[in-house]
Motif scaffolding. Sequence first.
Motif, PDB file in Angstrom:
ATOM      1  N   VAL A  13       0.825  -1.194   0.000  1.00 48.33           N
ATOM      2  CA  VAL A  13       0.000   0.000   0.000  1.00 48.33           C
ATOM      3  C   VAL A  13       0.868   1.255   0.000  1.00 48.33           C
ATOM      4  CG1 VAL A  13      -1.719   1.290   1.314  1.00 48.33           C
ATOM      5  CG2 VAL A  13      -1.958  -1.174   1.040  1.00 48.33           C
ATOM      6  N   VAL A  17       0.441   4.509  -2.521  1.00 47.98           N
ATOM      7  CA  VAL A  17      -0.247   5.639  -1.912  1.00 47.98           C
ATOM      8  C   VAL A  17       0.761   6.676  -1.429  1.00 47.98           C
ATOM      9  CG1 VAL A  17      -1.788   6.322  -0.063  1.00 47.98           C
ATOM     10  CG2 VAL A  17      -1.978   4.059  -1.053  1.00 47.98           C
ATOM     11  N   ALA A  23      -7.003   9.656   5.554  1.00 42.97           N
ATOM     12  CA  ALA A  23      -8.247   8.899   5.384  1.00 42.97           C
ATOM     13  C   ALA A  23      -9.405   9.754   5.871  1.00 42.97           C
ATOM     14  CB  ALA A  23      -8.174   7.590   6.143  1.00 42.97           C
ATOM     15  N   THR A  27     -11.594  11.403   0.776  1.00 47.38           N
ATOM     16  CA  THR A  27     -10.635  10.503   0.132  1.00 47.38           C
ATOM     17  C   THR A  27     -11.099   9.048   0.145  1.00 47.38           C
ATOM     18  OG1 THR A  27      -9.358  10.218   2.155  1.00 47.38           O
ATOM     19  CG2 THR A  27      -8.664  11.983   0.659  1.00 47.38           C
ATOM     20  N   GLU A  31      -9.591   6.073  -2.029  1.00 45.98           N
ATOM     21  CA  GLU A  31      -9.038   4.877  -1.393  1.00 45.98           C
ATOM     22  C   GLU A  31      -9.645   3.620  -2.008  1.00 45.98           C
ATOM     23  OE1 GLU A  31      -9.625   3.626   2.993  1.00 45.98           O
ATOM     24  OE2 GLU A  31      -7.894   4.983   2.921  1.00 45.98           O
ATOM     25  N   HIS A  32     -10.938   3.634  -2.218  1.00 45.12           N
ATOM     26  CA  HIS A  32     -11.615   2.492  -2.841  1.00 45.12           C
ATOM     27  C   HIS A  32     -11.090   2.261  -4.258  1.00 45.12           C
ATOM     28  CE1 HIS A  32     -14.723  -0.412  -3.729  1.00 45.12           C
ATOM     29  NE2 HIS A  32     -15.016   0.273  -4.818  1.00 45.12           N
ATOM     30  N   ARG A  34      -8.186   3.174  -5.443  1.00 48.34           N
ATOM     31  CA  ARG A  34      -6.799   2.732  -5.341  1.00 48.34           C
ATOM     32  C   ARG A  34      -6.731   1.252  -4.984  1.00 48.34           C
ATOM     33  NH1 ARG A  34      -5.320   5.914  -1.527  1.00 48.34           N
ATOM     34  NH2 ARG A  34      -5.740   4.384   0.055  1.00 48.34           N
ATOM     35  N   ASP A  35      -7.570   0.829  -4.041  1.00 51.24           N
ATOM     36  CA  ASP A  35      -7.606  -0.582  -3.660  1.00 51.24           C
ATOM     37  C   ASP A  35      -7.993  -1.456  -4.847  1.00 51.24           C
ATOM     38  OD1 ASP A  35      -7.004   0.342  -1.139  1.00 51.24           O
ATOM     39  OD2 ASP A  35      -8.950  -0.171  -0.263  1.00 51.24           O
ATOM     40  N   SER A 130      -8.442  -3.178   4.860  1.00 53.81           N
ATOM     41  CA  SER A 130      -9.139  -2.447   5.911  1.00 53.81           C
ATOM     42  C   SER A 130      -8.580  -2.793   7.284  1.00 53.81           C
ATOM     43  CB  SER A 130     -10.631  -2.752   5.854  1.00 53.81           C
ATOM     44  OG  SER A 130     -11.322  -2.096   6.877  1.00 53.81           O
ATOM     45  N   ARG A 133      -5.110  -1.188   7.707  1.00 53.21           N
ATOM     46  CA  ARG A 133      -5.191   0.252   7.933  1.00 53.21           C
ATOM     47  C   ARG A 133      -5.657   0.593   9.352  1.00 53.21           C
ATOM     48  NH1 ARG A 133      -7.717   0.501   2.374  1.00 53.21           N
ATOM     49  NH2 ARG A 133      -5.955   1.077   1.079  1.00 53.21           N
TER      50      ARG A 133
END
Length: 135
Positions: A13, A17, A23, A27, A31-32, A34-35, A130, A133
Motif C-alpha cells: 500500500v 499511496v 483517510a 478521500t 481509497e476504494h 486505489r484498492d 481495511s 489500515r
Amino acid sequence: MAVKVRMAFTLMVALAVPPHIAATAATASMEHARDARIFELLDDDEDGRVSMMEFKNNQMLVFYILDRNKDLALTADETFLPADVFASIAGADGKIDTLEFLDIVDVAFKQADTNHDGMLDRQEFAALLSRVRSQ
C-alpha cells in the motif's frame, strides 16, 4: 502473525499511496479506487481472483523495488515500517531477507483467504486492507 500481515500490506500500500493522503470522507472514494487498482495489478490473469502465485510474484516485485542497494535484504531505511515492527520481523541480523519476506507473504495470504479456497476475491482483499489500515 498480525505484524507479518501488516508488514506485507504496508509495503504494498505504501508504494501505491502517497504518505500525505489522509483517510477522510473526501478521500474514501479515492481509497476504494486505489484498492481496486492494486487488486487489478495483482490479478495477472484477470480472472477476478488473486492466487497465491500471483500474490507472491507481485510481492517479490515490491521487495525488489524496496531493495535499493540490491543486496537481497531489506534494512530499516529501505522500508516504510515503524522501527519496532521492522525489528520484530528482521530478527538478530537487522535485515529482512527474501525468505523472511516470503514467509510474511504466506501469512498475509492465508489470513486474507477467509473462505480457504486458495484465492483472494475482491472482498477478501478489501477486508484485509481495511484490517491493516486500522491496526
